[in-house]
Design an enzyme around this catalytic site. Sequence first.
Site, PDB file in Angstrom:
ATOM      1  N   CYS A   3       0.868  -1.182   0.000  1.00  0.00           N
ATOM      2  CA  CYS A   3       0.000   0.000   0.000  1.00  0.00           C
ATOM      3  C   CYS A   3       0.898   1.224   0.000  1.00  0.00           C
ATOM      4  CB  CYS A   3      -0.902  -0.012   1.228  1.00  0.00           C
ATOM      5  SG  CYS A   3      -1.739   1.546   1.527  1.00  0.00           S
ATOM      6  N   GLY A  91     -13.576   8.670  -7.347  1.00  0.00           N
ATOM      7  CA  GLY A  91     -12.233   8.891  -7.872  1.00  0.00           C
ATOM      8  C   GLY A  91     -11.127   8.552  -6.898  1.00  0.00           C
ATOM      9  N   HIS A  98      -7.906   8.390   3.524  1.00  0.00           N
ATOM     10  CA  HIS A  98      -7.197   9.662   3.645  1.00  0.00           C
ATOM     11  C   HIS A  98      -8.170  10.815   3.506  1.00  0.00           C
ATOM     12  CE1 HIS A  98      -7.010   8.386  -0.604  1.00  0.00           C
ATOM     13  NE2 HIS A  98      -7.105   9.677  -0.924  1.00  0.00           N
ATOM     14  N   HIS A 100      -8.227  14.806   2.484  1.00  0.00           N
ATOM     15  CA  HIS A 100      -7.531  15.933   1.859  1.00  0.00           C
ATOM     16  C   HIS A 100      -7.872  17.206   2.633  1.00  0.00           C
ATOM     17  CE1 HIS A 100      -6.871  13.836  -2.165  1.00  0.00           C
ATOM     18  NE2 HIS A 100      -7.860  13.116  -1.701  1.00  0.00           N
TER      19      HIS A 100
HETATM   20  P1  5GP Z   1      -7.507  10.179  -3.960  1.00  0.00           P
HETATM   21  O1  5GP Z   1      -7.563  10.447  -5.434  1.00  0.00           O
HETATM   22  O2  5GP Z   1      -7.356   8.696  -3.679  1.00  0.00           O
HETATM   23  O3  5GP Z   1      -8.601  10.829  -3.186  1.00  0.00           O
HETATM   24  O4  5GP Z   1      -6.198  10.906  -3.443  1.00  0.00           O
HETATM   25  C1  5GP Z   1      -4.924  10.353  -3.561  1.00  0.00           C
HETATM   26  C2  5GP Z   1      -3.955  11.498  -3.488  1.00  0.00           C
HETATM   27  O5  5GP Z   1      -2.670  10.968  -3.246  1.00  0.00           O
HETATM   28  C3  5GP Z   1      -3.863  12.323  -4.774  1.00  0.00           C
HETATM   29  O6  5GP Z   1      -4.206  13.674  -4.494  1.00  0.00           O
HETATM   30  C4  5GP Z   1      -2.405  12.163  -5.191  1.00  0.00           C
HETATM   31  O7  5GP Z   1      -1.845  13.341  -5.739  1.00  0.00           O
HETATM   32  C5  5GP Z   1      -1.717  11.758  -3.908  1.00  0.00           C
HETATM   33  N1  5GP Z   1      -0.549  10.930  -4.084  1.00  0.00           N
HETATM   34  C6  5GP Z   1      -0.436   9.837  -4.912  1.00  0.00           C
HETATM   35  N2  5GP Z   1       0.786   9.298  -4.800  1.00  0.00           N
HETATM   36  C7  5GP Z   1       1.470  10.057  -3.897  1.00  0.00           C
HETATM   37  C8  5GP Z   1       2.799   9.988  -3.369  1.00  0.00           C
HETATM   38  O8  5GP Z   1       3.604   9.130  -3.705  1.00  0.00           O
HETATM   39  N3  5GP Z   1       3.136  10.934  -2.452  1.00  0.00           N
HETATM   40  C9  5GP Z   1       2.271  11.916  -2.055  1.00  0.00           C
HETATM   41  N4  5GP Z   1       2.722  12.805  -1.162  1.00  0.00           N
HETATM   42  N5  5GP Z   1       1.011  12.004  -2.527  1.00  0.00           N
HETATM   43  C10 5GP Z   1       0.617  11.086  -3.442  1.00  0.00           C
HETATM   44 ZN    ZN Z   2      -2.234   1.346   3.699  1.00  0.00          ZN
END
Ligand code: 5GP
Ligand code: ZN
Length: 112
Positions: A3, A91, A98, A100
């Site tokens: 993960c 998305g 997590h 944001h």
């Molecule tokens: P989701 O789209 O699942 O709500 O958010 C995932 C977030 O993780 C995205 O905003 C993406 O830019 C961020 N993200 C993906 N890979 C990495 C990483 O390796 N490091 C960091 N700091 N953020 C990441």
């Molecule tokens: Zn995890």
Amino acid sequence: MNCLFCKIIAGDIPSAKVYEDELVYAFRDIAPQAPTHILVVPKAHMDSCNAVTAENSAVVARIFEVIPQIAAAEGLTNGYRVVSNCGEDAGQTVPHLHFHILGGKKLALEMA
Ligand code: 5GP
Ligand code: ZN
């Protein structure tokens, strides 16, 4: 452990740490959508909001105690947004719960 965010929490993948305690880790999003874009995650893996139960929800309470502290430290005095994408239609791209934190500008109002 396959993960991405578990690897970030473990320090196996570098991240720009903003906050850490025994339950919670927060770091800057690698592709910021706003001047301030921070991800706040439980250290214990859970896939998404769908995995929150009466047994593990204390970490979610902790996350929401920490969010205003981070927002204040980041100077988000004029407001900010908290978002958690749950599942494919929302998305969600990383299947580790997590939240944001987005701020530092007037954010668009579209929610869908
Ligand atoms: P989701 O789209 O699942 O709500 O958010 C995932 C977030 O993780 C995205 O905003 C993406 O830019 C961020 N993200 C993906 N890979 C990495 C990483 O390796 N490091 C960091 N700091 N953020 C990441
Ligand atoms: Zn995890």
